[in-house]
Scaffold this motif. Structure first.
Motif, short mmCIF file in Angstrom:
data_model
loop_
_atom_site.label_atom_id
_atom_site.label_comp_id
_atom_site.label_asym_id
_atom_site.label_seq_id
_atom_site.Cartn_x
_atom_site.Cartn_y
_atom_site.Cartn_z
N VAL A 1 16.80 63.22 0.64
CA VAL A 1 17.83 62.19 0.58
C VAL A 1 18.70 62.30 1.82
CG1 VAL A 1 19.78 61.30 -0.75
CG2 VAL A 1 17.90 62.41 -1.94
N GLY A 2 18.98 61.15 2.41
CA GLY A 2 19.91 61.10 3.53
C GLY A 2 20.98 60.06 3.23
N ILE A 3 22.22 60.41 3.48
CA ILE A 3 23.32 59.47 3.26
C ILE A 3 24.13 59.40 4.54
CG2 ILE A 3 25.39 58.95 1.91
CD1 ILE A 3 24.17 60.60 -0.38
N ASP A 4 24.15 58.22 5.14
CA ASP A 4 24.91 57.99 6.36
C ASP A 4 25.99 56.96 6.07
OD1 ASP A 4 23.40 59.61 8.18
OD2 ASP A 4 21.82 58.11 8.04
N PHE B 1 16.37 54.02 -14.33
CA PHE B 1 16.96 52.82 -14.94
C PHE B 1 18.48 52.99 -15.08
CE2 PHE B 1 18.17 50.51 -18.85
CZ PHE B 1 17.92 49.22 -18.41
N LYS B 2 18.93 54.16 -15.57
CA LYS B 2 20.36 54.42 -15.74
C LYS B 2 21.09 54.43 -14.40
CE LYS B 2 20.19 58.25 -17.98
NZ LYS B 2 20.51 59.47 -18.73
N LEU B 3 20.45 54.99 -13.38
CA LEU B 3 21.05 55.01 -12.05
C LEU B 3 21.25 53.59 -11.53
CD1 LEU B 3 21.93 56.83 -9.63
CD2 LEU B 3 19.60 56.59 -8.79
N GLY B 4 20.26 52.74 -11.74
CA GLY B 4 20.37 51.34 -11.32
C GLY B 4 21.48 50.61 -12.05
N LEU B 5 21.62 50.86 -13.35
CA LEU B 5 22.69 50.22 -14.11
C LEU B 5 24.07 50.69 -13.66
CD1 LEU B 5 21.29 50.18 -17.76
CD2 LEU B 5 21.49 48.25 -16.18
N LYS B 6 24.19 51.98 -13.39
CA LYS B 6 25.48 52.56 -13.02
C LYS B 6 25.93 52.12 -11.63
CE LYS B 6 28.02 56.85 -12.64
NZ LYS B 6 28.02 58.29 -12.86
N HIS B 7 25.00 52.06 -10.68
CA HIS B 7 25.35 51.80 -9.28
C HIS B 7 24.80 50.47 -8.77
CE1 HIS B 7 27.23 55.65 -8.71
NE2 HIS B 7 26.17 56.23 -9.25
N GLY B 8 24.26 49.65 -9.64
CA GLY B 8 23.64 48.40 -9.22
C GLY B 8 24.55 47.51 -8.38
N SER B 9 25.84 47.50 -8.69
CA SER B 9 26.75 46.66 -7.92
C SER B 9 27.08 47.27 -6.55
CB SER B 9 28.03 46.40 -8.70
OG SER B 9 28.72 47.62 -8.93
N ASP B 10 26.73 48.53 -6.35
CA ASP B 10 26.99 49.21 -5.07
C ASP B 10 25.87 49.02 -4.06
OD1 ASP B 10 29.31 50.25 -6.24
OD2 ASP B 10 28.27 52.07 -6.90
N GLU C 1 29.09 49.06 -0.28
CA GLU C 1 27.85 48.28 -0.25
C GLU C 1 26.83 49.14 0.48
OE1 GLU C 1 28.36 44.50 1.61
OE2 GLU C 1 29.03 43.57 -0.24
N ALA C 2 25.87 49.63 -0.24
CA ALA C 2 24.89 50.54 0.35
C ALA C 2 23.58 49.82 0.58
CB ALA C 2 24.66 51.74 -0.57
N ASN C 3 23.03 50.02 1.77
CA ASN C 3 21.65 49.62 2.04
C ASN C 3 20.79 50.85 1.79
OD1 ASN C 3 22.08 46.96 2.78
ND2 ASN C 3 22.45 47.46 4.90
N LEU D 1 29.40 57.34 -2.89
CA LEU D 1 29.87 55.98 -3.14
C LEU D 1 31.30 55.94 -3.67
CD1 LEU D 1 26.64 54.46 -4.73
CD2 LEU D 1 27.49 54.13 -2.40
N SER D 2 31.74 56.99 -4.35
CA SER D 2 33.09 56.98 -4.91
C SER D 2 34.17 57.14 -3.85
CB SER D 2 33.24 58.08 -5.97
OG SER D 2 33.22 59.35 -5.36
#
Length: 127
Positions: free
Chosen positions: A10-13, A74-83, A52-54, A45-46
């Protein structure tokens, strides 16, 4: 003896208010994988008011999910879908095309499948 490869990197920039999250998946995702990456994504994200993440997912060596891991996804998508603004999935399996289409139902942005990394990166960087 057959050697089974499994891994997740995982990489987060962060560039100003935009996040770029990259995943490279090898083998089959497990519940333990999600237990490790979910807090990392949530913490990144917090720290921003309206992120807004690509997302770039290199799924060229991805073989699927264990049942519990599919639920975690599925739960991850529901929790962060708007991000998530854009999700690019790179891979050569037909089911990955369907995963991108179904994933679009659970996020506020777009999800698309690509056969190659160059096209995926071009789409993610296109404003």
């Amino acid at each position: 003896m057959e050697i089974q490869r499994h891994g997740l990197s995982v990489g987060i920039d962060r560039i100003e208010d935009k996040f770029f999250i990259t995943f490279r998946i090898v083998g089959k995702l497990t519940h333990d994988d999600y237990a490790a990456i979910t807090p990392m994504i949530a913490a990144a994200l917090s720290s921003v008011e309206d992120p807004e993440a690509n997302v770039l997912i290199d799924a060229t060596e991805f073989e699927g999910w264990e049942l519990r891991a599919a639920w975690d996804d599925f739960k991850l998508g529901l929790k962060h879908g708007s991000d998530f603004y854009k999700i690019a999935i790179v891979g050569d399996k037909r089911w990955q095309q369907w995963a991108a289409k179904i994933g679009s139902w659970f996020i506020s942005g777009e999800a698309k499948h690509f056969d190659n990394l160059a096209d995926a990166l071009s789409w993610l960087n296109d404003e």
